[in-house]
Design an enzyme around this catalytic site. Structure first.
Site, PDB file in Angstrom:
ATOM      1  CE  LYS A 127     -41.309 -32.753  34.670  1.00 51.52           C
ATOM      2  NZ  LYS A 127     -40.017 -31.966  34.888  1.00 51.52           N
ATOM      3  CB  SER A 210     -42.033 -29.472  32.350  1.00 52.62           C
ATOM      4  OG  SER A 210     -40.728 -29.554  33.188  1.00 52.62           O
ATOM      5  CB  SER A 234     -38.574 -27.558  34.370  1.00 53.63           C
ATOM      6  OG  SER A 234     -39.277 -26.763  33.193  1.00 53.63           O
TER       7      SER A 234
END
Length: 620
Positions: A127, A210, A234
């Site tokens: 990420k 996210s 998330s």
């Protein structure tokens, strides 16, 4: 473009020059490789490889061992697949320009018998809030941090590298982990730097959460696995919408060092994969104590080794396990739109019971006050975010935009037009900056203590203790709130998908589809701190009995497969061997050549490449 084409096609020169920036993927040009299903020089595509949206780490280990596949091949095909669909899904923000070079090093180590572990040569995405000490950015989706560099990389990334994994690139994410705008002003998975991530199972699908790019990329086979972060949902929410597996670890099991934070008291880093076992492989690689994250010192593995999470993958993992259903924590969120989920949830309970689990229905939380949860969580997250950002910024080696605080960040965001302000507001930051308290204030501490009580004694642990349960099971949409504030683990696996007659439901902003036919949903197993081994065992046993992932297919999916890239590489390599017929029949023999022979062939191919480029230059 010509350097990109040739380097990806041959895999014998860097993707970009050593001084080049990361390959950003706003509007990529695709390198030349045969289309899926086509023939290469009259040779039909091989079926020796599984499709990349089904392949597992165990499969890759087999291919690597028998010499039918190299890590260079694997990196090349994943990059091709990213180029094929990323303009639609926007799941990957940057490709590591050193990925092919790293793959060659790991291939050479494998030939020499030096294996770092089961992740050796396996490409993984991380990420875009997890710092890497390489040529890639770490932006949290904002232009404010483009070009910034870090003093050290995230501990979880260092652990992946030590385990032999290849950091393939950065997955797109919701900007600042969805910690900027109110829901009506922005959308899950949007960032100024990465664009809008979309789910693959319905046009303009809301990817949820996210860690959206990490989940979408895994779901369609753009990497074997990925890392995400979770503060409150998330990891598990994007995984359920991506028909995938996500593990939100116990707070402190994995380090958060050099991860752009929301909350020191809630953030975790965890794996996202298509199968429980693959997620367990990645989790095993990234756990452990870290001097840069004091919370990891709470791990109870000082006098014993960390559990082998892969060995926990047991088909009999449900037998005799006491599984509680906290109905009061589920029913609060149930409405007419959740009926398909609840129908499949009840079927799942029967599957578990038939597998030998002891089901305790109405193993309710002793208390469940969701409005109080929201009030306290808001105070904790707001105060932690302000302090955590400043701490992260202090570790930047180069900070081109001079961002040292949330106030600096807000000023940049409101001035730079690429950040789309005021269309996407800064409501969350305005609220955070208006509070006259810090993360060390009594008000923040009291809110955190109230959260712990609600999540532990009045929540998950209270239910486990009262009813003598080993784990709790919930639909994923209802599962993450109490574990978030109490730092407890969750494993989510696919449960089902919305049927064909499902009415469309848009997100709050009205720009993406949240509910529609074919969109997947998940089931989650929740437990005590440090109970990942038990949760993985139960989740694996359920997954293997249901195999829901195989029943629903994405609408957007790459067509390039391993055989296309491997065959193209074979033919180019063979054509460069000057009729060296003794080597033409065996990729394994070519792979195991001595170092001097390999370097000789590389030199020959480099000359061929330069000749080709000169020709291209003359023609153009």
């Amino acid at each position: 473009m010509k350097w990109l084409v040739v380097s990806l096609f041959l895999g014998l020169i860097p993707l970009v020059s050593l001084d080049s920036p990361p390959l950003a993927l706003g509007a990529p040009e695709r390198p030349l490789l045969p289309e899926a299903g086509s023939t290469v020089a009259g040779i039909a595509p091989s079926t020796r490889f599984l499709p990349l949206d089904e392949i597992t780490i165990d499969d890759l280990i087999t291919y690597f061992a028998d010499g039918t596949l190299t890590s260079v091949d694997l990196v090349r095909v994943y990059i091709e697949r990213i180029f094929e669909v990323n303009h639609v899904l926007h799941a990957v923000g940057e490709i590591n320009p050193d990925a092919l070079s790293i793959a060659r090093i790991l291939d050479a180590e494998r030939v020499q018998g030096r294996l770092r572990g089961p992740l050796h040569g396996v490409p993984i995405l991380v990420k875009d809030n997890i710092a890497t000490l390489d040529k890639m950015n770490n932006t949290a989706g904002s232009y404010a941090l483009v070009g910034a560099t870090v003093t050290r990389e995230a501990t979880v990334v260092a652990k992946l590298r030590s385990a032999g994994a290849i950091i393939l690139g950065k997955a797109t994410m919701g900007e600042w982990a969805q910690c900027r705008s109110r829901k009506a002003s922005s959308s899950h998975g949007w960032s100024a730097y990465g664009g809008q991530v979309y789910g693959a199972y319905y046009p303009q699908q809301d990817p949820s959460g996210s860690s959206s790019g990490s989940a979408v990329a895994v779901s369609v086979g753009l990497a074997l696995a990925s890392l995400g972060t979770e503060t409150s949902g998330s990891i598990v929410n994007p995984c359920e919408k991506g028909n995938s597996v996500g593990i939100k670890p116990t707070l402190g099991l994995t380090s958060r060092s050099m991860v752009i934070p929301i909350s020191l008291r809630q953030d975790t880093v965890g794996p996202m994969a298509r199968t429980v076992k693959d997620a367990a492989y990645v989790l095993s690689a990234i756990t452990g104590q870290d001097k840069f994250d004091n919370w990891t010192s709470a791990q109870p593995f000082i006098y014993r080794s960390t559990p082998d999470y892969v060995k926990a993958c047991d088909f009999s993992g449900l037998k005799g396990v006491r599984i509680g259903i906290p109905r009061n924590g589920i029913e609060y969120f149930v409405d007419e739109r959740t009926k398909p989920i609840m129908d499949d949830f009840e079927k799942a309970i029967r599957v578990m019971s038939n597998a030998g689990a002891v089901i305790i229905d109405k193993a309710n939380f002793p208390a469940f006050d969701f409005p109080a949860f929201n009030r306290n969580a808001s105070i904790v997250l707001d105060t932690d975010f302000v302090a955590g950002l400043a701490e992260y910024f202090s570790h930047l080696d180069h900070n081109p935009n001079g961002i040292h605080s949330l106030k600096d960040l807000e000023t940049f965001t409101k001035i730079d037009p690429r950040e789309e302000y005021p269309e996407r507001d800064t409501y969350v930051w305005d609220r955070e900056l208006s509070r006259n308290i810090s993360s060390e204030s009594p008000e923040s501490f009291q809110a955190y203590q109230a959260n712990l009580k609600m999540g532990l004694d009045e929540g998950v642990v209270g239910a486990l203790d009262k009813y003598g349960c080993d784990v709790l099971v919930m639909p994923t949409f209802a599962s993450f709130h109490l574990p978030a504030i109490a730092g407890l683990p969750i494993v989510t696996v696919p449960l089902g998908y919305y049927p064909a007659d499902t009415p469309l439901v848009m997100n709050i902003k009205g720009t993406m589809v949240s509910i529609a036919p074919n969109i997947p949903f998940g089931i989650s197993f929740v437990g005590r701190a440090w109970s990942e081994e038990k949760l993985i065992s139960v989740a694996y046993a359920f997954e293997q009995r249901t195999m829901v992932r195989q029943r629903v297919k994405p609408l957007v999916s790459p067509t390039i497969e391993l055989q296309n890239v491997v065959q193209a590489h074979d033919i180019v390599t063979q054509s460069s061997l000057n009729n060296d017929t003794s080597q033409q029949g065996s990729r394994k023999t070519i792979l195991h050549r001595s170092g001097s022979q390999i370097m000789g062939r590389i030199s020959s191919l480099r000359s061929w490449t330069l000749s080709l480029l000169n020709t291209i230059e003359m023609v153009s």
